[in-house]
Design a protein around this motif. Structure first.
Motif, short mmCIF file in Angstrom:
data_model
loop_
_atom_site.label_atom_id
_atom_site.label_comp_id
_atom_site.label_asym_id
_atom_site.label_seq_id
_atom_site.Cartn_x
_atom_site.Cartn_y
_atom_site.Cartn_z
N LEU A 152 0.88 -1.58 -0.05
CA LEU A 152 0.00 0.27 -0.02
C LEU A 152 0.78 0.76 0.32
N GLY A 153 2.42 1.35 -0.14
CA GLY A 153 2.92 2.48 -0.30
C GLY A 153 3.92 3.15 -1.76
N TYR A 154 4.75 3.50 -1.47
CA TYR A 154 5.16 4.56 -2.50
C TYR A 154 5.39 3.48 -3.92
N THR A 155 5.66 1.49 -2.99
CA THR A 155 6.55 2.45 -4.84
C THR A 155 4.45 0.93 -5.29
N MET A 156 3.44 0.82 -4.87
CA MET A 156 2.45 0.59 -5.71
C MET A 156 2.22 2.01 -5.88
N ASP A 157 2.10 3.04 -5.33
CA ASP A 157 1.86 4.49 -5.91
C ASP A 157 2.37 4.41 -7.16
N THR A 158 3.55 4.59 -7.86
CA THR A 158 4.17 4.60 -8.50
C THR A 158 3.54 3.68 -10.04
N ALA A 159 3.25 2.27 -9.29
CA ALA A 159 3.05 1.56 -10.25
C ALA A 159 1.34 2.10 -10.77
N LEU A 160 0.63 2.64 -9.76
CA LEU A 160 -0.85 2.65 -9.89
C LEU A 160 -1.11 4.05 -11.34
N TYR A 161 -0.09 5.82 -10.59
CA TYR A 161 0.22 5.93 -11.65
C TYR A 161 0.91 5.47 -13.09
N TYR A 162 1.32 4.46 -13.31
CA TYR A 162 1.82 4.44 -14.78
C TYR A 162 1.15 3.87 -15.24
N ALA A 163 -0.17 2.92 -14.73
CA ALA A 163 -1.57 2.75 -15.21
C ALA A 163 -2.33 3.55 -15.56
N ARG A 164 -1.73 4.87 -15.50
CA ARG A 164 -2.80 5.65 -15.76
C ARG A 164 -3.69 5.51 -16.98
N THR A 165 -4.28 7.10 -18.07
CA THR A 165 -5.49 6.52 -19.08
C THR A 165 -4.33 8.00 -19.46
N ARG A 166 -3.56 7.69 -19.99
CA ARG A 166 -2.99 8.99 -20.35
C ARG A 166 -3.68 9.71 -21.47
N ASP A 167 -3.49 11.19 -21.98
CA ASP A 167 -3.80 12.08 -22.93
C ASP A 167 -3.81 11.17 -24.00
N GLY A 168 -5.24 11.52 -24.85
CA GLY A 168 -5.30 10.65 -25.76
C GLY A 168 -5.67 9.16 -25.62
N GLU A 169 -5.72 8.25 -25.11
CA GLU A 169 -5.19 7.68 -25.07
C GLU A 169 -6.71 6.90 -24.37
N ASN A 170 -7.28 5.97 -25.40
CA ASN A 170 -8.39 4.99 -24.80
C ASN A 170 -8.54 3.83 -23.47
N PRO A 171 -9.19 4.91 -23.20
CA PRO A 171 -9.20 4.43 -21.19
C PRO A 171 -9.09 2.75 -21.48
N LYS A 172 -9.89 2.32 -22.07
CA LYS A 172 -9.21 0.59 -22.10
C LYS A 172 -7.75 -0.10 -22.24
N ALA A 173 -7.37 0.57 -22.51
CA ALA A 173 -5.66 0.25 -23.17
C ALA A 173 -4.90 -0.04 -22.11
N SER A 174 -4.76 0.54 -21.32
CA SER A 174 -3.92 0.24 -20.24
C SER A 174 -4.77 0.41 -19.37
N GLY A 175 -4.41 -0.57 -18.18
CA GLY A 175 -4.65 -0.35 -16.62
C GLY A 175 -4.53 -1.47 -15.68
N LEU A 176 -5.36 -1.99 -14.51
CA LEU A 176 -5.15 -2.07 -13.85
C LEU A 176 -6.01 -3.72 -13.23
N LEU A 177 -4.90 -5.06 -13.58
CA LEU A 177 -5.56 -6.29 -13.59
C LEU A 177 -5.32 -6.80 -12.14
N VAL A 178 -6.51 -7.05 -11.65
CA VAL A 178 -7.02 -7.42 -10.40
C VAL A 178 -7.33 -8.48 -9.73
N ILE A 179 -6.16 -9.65 -9.20
CA ILE A 179 -6.26 -10.82 -9.31
C ILE A 179 -6.27 -11.47 -7.89
#
Length: 383
Positions: free
Chosen positions: A252-279
């Motif tokens: 739940l720390g900063y490490t996971m924050d960096t991964a969540l931020y990396y998964a964000r939808t970028r400008d002009g990107e389809n929202p379903k192109a990238s994101g989280l897979l929850v196991i």
């Protein structure tokens, strides 16, 4: 595939085929989600209607092969074999070869921009490493260029593929994130050398010093915006790959924050192109962990004004024999709605065997139910 016959009217046929041809048939049928008996049936029909379509097949060293064909079809095949002066085994082998040659593995359309799949949940032991590994393999098998990143200091994914985590004094992803490494992060990549992936799959291994990453991110002077540390460290990799799959720690720390931020939808990107897979697993503690992840996602979206797509749940290690707890929990995940359950992966021995042998699952047991589920997950994410 719609069969031009009554599928219930079949007879068992036993022949001899070389091991390599049998294995190729099993793998291709699994890749295309086609029953082996239907593949052989279609191949025989094609061979009978196309004399000379296939050259002779080396059937030396053949061993027993059994399947079920529509009643009478094998007799028709034998008549054609006799008229063409080939053995029955040769006729069947050529039929299978013809089906294989005309049913190649469908290749993925490469995305215009890199797609990023972040495999996560706050609970350990749910199989994040196995799913990250299997998904990356399925993408590479289908023709994509894939980088799978072991972002968990426990290093399970790295060890699954037969490698050791990087040492504390070596350059590592953590050091690049902290501005403590020189050179290029590409130098850390390890090719996963199996014919199935043909040079398209690379591993960025875990590092032992990643245990200290949260504390260092909280105090370092070198990271101006802590959430961007992972993205800045691996941005040079994006032009080399179609997909980046990240196996996250249960954190739940900063490490996971960096991964969540990396998964964000970028400008002009389809929202379903990238994101989280929850196991998750079909039990209550996975749901408790997901609640914590959901809170972390909402905090980041609110604090940084970003959107993080949850692509879906993967219910892993499912075994209905565990009874009411498993079946009722699965029903709850399936009722969740959004995100939806993308795939259910059974709890079978092949994955554990592949880990023990340090081999990729899709190379070790390419036609097992778990390998098929990994391909189904790939299809769900790339359709």
């Amino acid at each position: 595939m719609t069969a031009p016959y009554d599928p219930s009217d079949r007879e068992k046929v036993v022949s001899k085929l070389p091991l390599a041809l049998r294995q190729e048939l099993k793998v291709r049928a699994a890749q295309l989600s086609v029953d082996i008996q239907d593949a052989v049936t279609e191949g025989i029909h094609a061979w009978r209607s196309n004399p000379g379509a296939v050259e002779a097949v080396d059937t030396s060293g053949g061993s027993s092969f059994a399947t079920y064909l529509p009643t009478g079809l094998y007799d028709d095949l034998k008549k054609d074999c006799k008229s063409r002066s080939v053995s029955y085994n040769q006729g069947l082998a050529q039929s299978i070869r013809l089906w294989l040659d005309t049913h190649t593995m469908p290749m993925l359309v490469r995305p215009e921009h890199v797609r990023r799949f972040i495999v996560c949940n706050q609970k350990g032991g749910v199989g994040k490493s196995a799913v990250s590994n299997g998904l990356a393999q399925a993408l590479a098998e289908a023709g994509a260029r894939v980088c799978v990143i072991d972002f968990d200091p426990q290093s399970h994914l790295t060890k699954h593929l037969g490698h050791l985590p990087l040492g504390i004094k070596e350059p590592s992803l953590a050091k690049f994130m902290l501005g403590e490494a020189e050179g290029n992060v590409r130098d850390l990549l390890i090719p996963v050398e199996y014919d199935t992936f043909k040079g398209r799959l690379f591993l960025l291994p875990a590092c032992k010093d990643a245990f200290l990453l949260d504390a260092k991110l909280a105090t370092t002077r070198h990271v101006r915006v802590k959430e961007t540390a992972l993205e800045k460290a691996i941005e040079d990799l994006e032009k080399d790959f179609d997909y980046i799959v990240i196996d996250c720690p249960p954190s739940l720390g900063y490490t996971m924050d960096t991964a969540l931020y990396y998964a964000r939808t970028r400008d002009g990107e389809n929202p379903k192109a990238s994101g989280l897979l929850v196991i998750v697993q079909a039990e209550d503690t996975s749901a408790d962990a997901y609640d914590m992840l959901q809170e972390q996602i909402e905090d980041m979206e609110g604090d940084l004004d970003v959107a993080v797509t949850q692509l879906g749940f993967v219910v892993n290690l499912y075994d209905a024999r565990k009874g009411f707890i498993a079946t009722s929990s699965l029903e709850e995940w399936e009722r969740f709605g959004d995100p939806s359950v993308l795939v259910i992966i059974p709890d079978l021995k092949e994955q554990r065997e592949a880990v023990r042998l340090k081999r990729p699952l899709l190379d070790y047991a390419p036609d097992c139910e778990q390998a098929i589920a990994m391909r189904d997950l790939k299809k769900a994410l790339t359709k």
